[in-house]
Design a protein around this motif. Structure first.
Motif, PDB file in Angstrom:
ATOM      1  N   TRP A   1     -10.751  -0.557   2.701  1.00 32.38           N
ATOM      2  CA  TRP A   1     -10.284   0.197   1.288  1.00 32.38           C
ATOM      3  C   TRP A   1      -8.268  -0.551   1.597  1.00 32.38           C
ATOM      4  O   TRP A   1      -7.817  -0.739   1.824  1.00 32.38           O
ATOM      5  CB  TRP A   1      -9.463   1.464   1.676  1.00 32.38           C
ATOM      6  N   ILE A   2      -8.444  -0.950  -0.200  1.00 34.77           N
ATOM      7  CA  ILE A   2      -7.803  -0.563  -1.190  1.00 34.77           C
ATOM      8  C   ILE A   2      -6.665   0.409  -1.054  1.00 34.77           C
ATOM      9  O   ILE A   2      -7.189   1.209  -1.874  1.00 34.77           O
ATOM     10  CB  ILE A   2      -8.049  -1.421  -2.429  1.00 34.77           C
ATOM     11  N   GLY A   3      -5.288   1.129  -0.333  1.00 32.14           N
ATOM     12  CA  GLY A   3      -5.111   1.998  -0.658  1.00 32.14           C
ATOM     13  C   GLY A   3      -4.075   2.502   0.602  1.00 32.14           C
ATOM     14  O   GLY A   3      -4.156   1.605   1.655  1.00 32.14           O
ATOM     15  N   GLY A   4      -3.215   3.790   0.702  1.00 36.17           N
ATOM     16  CA  GLY A   4      -2.587   3.857   1.000  1.00 36.17           C
ATOM     17  C   GLY A   4      -1.287   3.272   0.568  1.00 36.17           C
ATOM     18  O   GLY A   4      -0.847   2.595   0.556  1.00 36.17           O
ATOM     19  N   GLY A   5       0.057   4.044   1.368  1.00 36.78           N
ATOM     20  CA  GLY A   5       1.511   3.998   1.644  1.00 36.78           C
ATOM     21  C   GLY A   5       1.969   2.231   2.141  1.00 36.78           C
ATOM     22  O   GLY A   5       0.675   2.104   3.187  1.00 36.78           O
ATOM     23  N   VAL A   6       3.191   2.186   2.014  1.00 30.81           N
ATOM     24  CA  VAL A   6       3.347   0.659   3.819  1.00 30.81           C
ATOM     25  C   VAL A   6       3.856   1.387   4.927  1.00 30.81           C
ATOM     26  O   VAL A   6       4.246   2.392   5.283  1.00 30.81           O
ATOM     27  CB  VAL A   6       4.584   0.475   2.910  1.00 30.81           C
ATOM     28  N   TYR A   7       2.830   0.834   6.376  1.00 32.55           N
ATOM     29  CA  TYR A   7       3.424   0.978   6.937  1.00 32.55           C
ATOM     30  C   TYR A   7       4.618   0.681   7.259  1.00 32.55           C
ATOM     31  O   TYR A   7       5.038  -0.122   6.856  1.00 32.55           O
ATOM     32  CB  TYR A   7       2.292   0.371   7.560  1.00 32.55           C
ATOM     33  N   PRO A   8       5.416   1.568   8.356  1.00 30.87           N
ATOM     34  CA  PRO A   8       4.088   2.818   9.020  1.00 30.87           C
ATOM     35  C   PRO A   8       4.396   3.783   8.550  1.00 30.87           C
ATOM     36  O   PRO A   8       4.072   5.005   9.268  1.00 30.87           O
ATOM     37  CB  PRO A   8       5.564   2.424  10.212  1.00 30.87           C
ATOM     38  N   THR A   9       5.654   4.618   7.937  1.00 33.11           N
ATOM     39  CA  THR A   9       6.078   5.298   6.686  1.00 33.11           C
ATOM     40  C   THR A   9       5.265   6.044   6.097  1.00 33.11           C
ATOM     41  O   THR A   9       4.700   7.126   5.929  1.00 33.11           O
ATOM     42  CB  THR A   9       7.356   5.924   6.378  1.00 33.11           C
ATOM     43  N   GLY A  10       3.799   5.558   5.298  1.00 32.26           N
ATOM     44  CA  GLY A  10       3.843   5.892   4.280  1.00 32.26           C
ATOM     45  C   GLY A  10       4.481   6.321   3.255  1.00 32.26           C
ATOM     46  O   GLY A  10       5.192   5.690   2.776  1.00 32.26           O
ATOM     47  N   GLY A  11       3.224   7.256   3.095  1.00 30.68           N
ATOM     48  CA  GLY A  11       4.541   7.739   0.923  1.00 30.68           C
ATOM     49  C   GLY A  11       3.074   7.803  -0.317  1.00 30.68           C
ATOM     50  O   GLY A  11       1.942   7.255  -0.331  1.00 30.68           O
ATOM     51  N   PRO A  12       3.539   8.395  -0.883  1.00 31.55           N
ATOM     52  CA  PRO A  12       2.976   8.183  -2.688  1.00 31.55           C
ATOM     53  C   PRO A  12       1.775   6.612  -2.603  1.00 31.55           C
ATOM     54  O   PRO A  12       2.808   6.078  -2.780  1.00 31.55           O
ATOM     55  CB  PRO A  12       4.156   8.577  -3.677  1.00 31.55           C
ATOM     56  N   GLU A  13       0.619   7.053  -2.675  1.00 32.07           N
ATOM     57  CA  GLU A  13       0.329   6.140  -3.277  1.00 32.07           C
ATOM     58  C   GLU A  13      -1.288   6.066  -4.087  1.00 32.07           C
ATOM     59  O   GLU A  13      -1.888   7.576  -3.069  1.00 32.07           O
ATOM     60  CB  GLU A  13      -0.804   5.248  -1.743  1.00 32.07           C
ATOM     61  N   TYR A  14      -1.744   5.671  -5.065  1.00 32.12           N
ATOM     62  CA  TYR A  14      -2.170   6.106  -5.880  1.00 32.12           C
ATOM     63  C   TYR A  14      -3.865   6.507  -5.878  1.00 32.12           C
ATOM     64  O   TYR A  14      -4.305   7.500  -6.016  1.00 32.12           O
ATOM     65  CB  TYR A  14      -2.505   5.304  -7.463  1.00 32.12           C
ATOM     66  N   ASN A  15      -4.262   4.916  -4.419  1.00 35.49           N
ATOM     67  CA  ASN A  15      -5.447   5.822  -4.541  1.00 35.49           C
ATOM     68  C   ASN A  15      -5.684   7.084  -3.119  1.00 35.49           C
ATOM     69  O   ASN A  15      -6.662   7.488  -3.459  1.00 35.49           O
ATOM     70  CB  ASN A  15      -6.525   4.772  -4.137  1.00 35.49           C
ATOM     71  N   LEU A  16      -4.999   7.006  -2.134  1.00 34.53           N
ATOM     72  CA  LEU A  16      -5.233   8.245  -1.592  1.00 34.53           C
ATOM     73  C   LEU A  16      -4.950   9.109  -2.498  1.00 34.53           C
ATOM     74  O   LEU A  16      -4.867  10.749  -1.526  1.00 34.53           O
ATOM     75  CB  LEU A  16      -3.900   7.755  -0.388  1.00 34.53           C
ATOM     76  N   SER A  17      -3.781   9.136  -3.045  1.00 33.17           N
ATOM     77  CA  SER A  17      -3.523  10.842  -4.041  1.00 33.17           C
ATOM     78  C   SER A  17      -4.620  11.580  -4.436  1.00 33.17           C
ATOM     79  O   SER A  17      -4.371  12.628  -4.214  1.00 33.17           O
ATOM     80  CB  SER A  17      -2.455  10.516  -4.982  1.00 33.17           C
ATOM     81  N   ASN A  18      -6.132  10.673  -4.811  1.00 30.67           N
ATOM     82  CA  ASN A  18      -6.870  10.821  -5.744  1.00 30.67           C
ATOM     83  C   ASN A  18      -7.627  11.493  -4.390  1.00 30.67           C
ATOM     84  O   ASN A  18      -8.797  12.016  -4.883  1.00 30.67           O
ATOM     85  CB  ASN A  18      -8.052   9.590  -6.580  1.00 30.67           C
ATOM     86  N   ASP A  19      -7.691  11.351  -3.089  1.00 30.20           N
ATOM     87  CA  ASP A  19      -8.864  11.908  -2.094  1.00 30.20           C
ATOM     88  C   ASP A  19      -8.136  12.200  -0.496  1.00 30.20           C
ATOM     89  O   ASP A  19      -8.490  11.142   0.040  1.00 30.20           O
ATOM     90  CB  ASP A  19     -10.208  12.155  -2.381  1.00 30.20           C
ATOM     91  N   ILE A  20      -7.113  12.968  -0.634  1.00 36.62           N
ATOM     92  CA  ILE A  20      -5.906  12.607   0.539  1.00 36.62           C
ATOM     93  C   ILE A  20      -7.288  13.453   2.278  1.00 36.62           C
ATOM     94  O   ILE A  20      -7.170  12.609   3.145  1.00 36.62           O
ATOM     95  CB  ILE A  20      -5.102  13.346   0.130  1.00 36.62           C
TER      96      ILE A  20
END
Length: 301
Positions: free
Chosen positions: A147-166
């Motif tokens: 999967w191409i997706g998810g924010g930067v580890y370890p905290t995460g945060g807004p990211e486009y692919n994740l935002s379209n289906d959390i």
């Protein structure tokens, strides 16, 4: 579907089955990844699923992706029987799947008795995989998801692919599906100059011309909205999935307990959760040079 018009042959037992799930009309990088996937002889391409990308940019985003995939296949003169439509929207919650041709294909292919391992790559949201898993949980140990997706580890945060289906991401995180995650800071390593694309992609056939011109069009729209960008580079952020299936970058990932993603896309870490493979870097030069070679050979046949 295997494209193998090369002088070398893939050794017996090294082939894999591949399903690509792509929000192809979302931006300009999916198209490069799709073509690279189709031209890689190790891959038996058994499915190309058109994915939605929410409804902010388009109210028909899945259909837009579908038409873009069809266009790419037509330009390459490839037979289109492996193309499927994915979900038109995200999961309403973590228990309810969204039925689609794409989810059905994932289940059918995962449940086949086939010696070739199955990889399912996601260039957008994880909706179709989460839906397939909710419909048929037995697929969990019969495929690998990249999967191409998810924010930067370890905290995460807004990211486009994740935002379209959390919800879908959390279904997959909490499943036992083998997951290779390429988060935002890593897929942004796929930087390429526009000049290099003009030299090494644009001259090579109808598909090369299209890949270059559609990227230029998308890039100028993006640059107009975000002036700080330089105007000379782009990120082919989806292409790492091809590189990882060709060579899994064995020293470039960490095993991390799968997190949950909050509504604002930050990670909540669960130390006792199953481990997932989270990449911390990729070899962008290897991936790009392989693509450049393949599209050149394809155009010169």
């Amino acid at each position: 579907m295997i494209y193998d018009k090369y002088s070398f042959k893939i050794p017996e037992g090294m082939g894999i089955r591949v399903i690509t799930d792509t929000d192809a009309k979302n931006e300009a990088d999916d198209q490069y990844c799709i073509v690279h996937t189709l031209l890689s002889p190790r891959f038996d391409n058994v499915g190309m699923i058109a994915a939605h990308f929410g409804d902010k940019r388009s109210k028909t985003s899945m259909e837009d992706s579908y038409q873009e995939v069809v266009k790419i296949f037509d330009l390459m003169k490839f037979e289109k029987s492996i193309i499927r439509k994915g979900a038109t929207k995200c999961l309403p919650d973590m228990q309810t799947p969204v039925q689609s041709e794409g989810a059905k294909l994932i289940i059918e292919e995962a449940m086949k008795d086939d010696e070739k391992p199955l990889f399912v790559t996601f260039l957008g949201p994880l909706t179709d995989l989460a839906s397939a898993y909710l419909i048929e949980p037995r697929i969990a140990d019969r495929l690998t998801c990249i999967w191409i997706g998810g924010g930067v580890y370890p905290t995460g945060g807004p990211e486009y692919n994740l935002s379209n289906d959390i919800n879908a991401a959390n279904v997959v995180f909490n499943s036992t599906i083998p997951l290779w995650q390429v988060p935002r800071d890593v897929y942004h390593q796929m930087i390429v100059s526009i000049t290099e694309l003009e030299e090494k992609v644009a001259p090579y056939g109808e598909i090369g011309k299209y890949l270059y011109e559609q990227l230029i069009e998308a890039a100028h729209k993006a640059w107009a909205k975000k002036p700080p960008r330089t105007g000379e580079v782009w990120s082919l952020g989806d292409s790492p999935v091809v590189g990882l299936m060709l060579w899994d970058h064995m020293h470039d990932f960490d095993w991390i307990p799968a997190p949950n993603a909050t509504e604002d896309m930050y990670y909540v870490h669960k130390l006792n959760n199953r481990p997932i493979r989270v990449y911390k870097r990729i070899n962008s030069r290897f991936i790009l040079e392989d693509f450049f070679s393949k599209i050149k050979k394809f155009a010169m046949q």
